[in-house]
Design an enzyme around this catalytic site. Structure first.
Site, short mmCIF file in Angstrom:
data_model
loop_
_atom_site.label_atom_id
_atom_site.label_comp_id
_atom_site.label_asym_id
_atom_site.label_seq_id
_atom_site.Cartn_x
_atom_site.Cartn_y
_atom_site.Cartn_z
N GLY A 250 0.81 -1.21 0.00
CA GLY A 250 0.00 0.00 0.00
C GLY A 250 0.84 1.26 0.00
O GLY A 250 0.51 2.25 -0.67
N ASP A 251 1.93 1.24 0.73
CA ASP A 251 2.85 2.38 0.76
C ASP A 251 3.39 2.67 -0.63
O ASP A 251 3.44 3.82 -1.07
CB ASP A 251 3.99 2.09 1.74
CG ASP A 251 5.02 3.20 1.77
OD1 ASP A 251 4.66 4.35 2.11
OD2 ASP A 251 6.20 2.92 1.46
#
Length: 127
Positions: free
Chosen positions: A15-16
């Protein structure tokens, strides 16, 4: 990949990366091209404090489904060995949960949810 077989921290890791790409594309499209400007502006989107704030604003708007909130908790509750020195544990864990949801959407190929989240978050930040 199946999200039920991926840890909350791994979803947050993915997600980062996805979030960083959204932010970088956005800033370049806005015409920023100096490294210092790009870094300064990106912090408004990628810092733990910013992501924690985004999560809380979206939560107030009932943006997340129950399944997404479960994924958030998996990411938030992951016991990390370290916490960045510029934020508190609660903020860091909340941002990790937010990133886990982003990773979940990516793995599940829910680009519509990623885009909807991005569209909302952009309204929270001035660049």
């Amino acid at each position: 990949m199946k999200t039920n077989q991926i840890s909350g921290s791994t979803l947050a890791y993915l997600g980062d990366a996805v979030w960083s790409l959204y932010v970088r594309e956005y800033l370049v499209e806005k015409g920023y091209n100096r490294a210092n400007d790009l870094q300064t502006k990106s912090v408004r989107f990628v810092s733990a404090k910013a992501q924690s704030s985004f999560y809380h604003k979206l939560l107030e708007e009932d943006f997340f489904t129950e399944d997404e909130l479960d994924i958030f908790k998996r990411g938030r509750n992951y016991k990390s060995d370290s916490v960045p020195k510029n934020t508190d544990v609660t903020t860091y864990r909340t941002s990790t949960g937010f990133e886990a949801v982003l990773g979940y959407w990516y793995v599940e190929k829910k680009k519509d949810r990623l885009d909807a989240c991005w569209d909302k978050v952009r309204t929270f930040v001035e660049v």
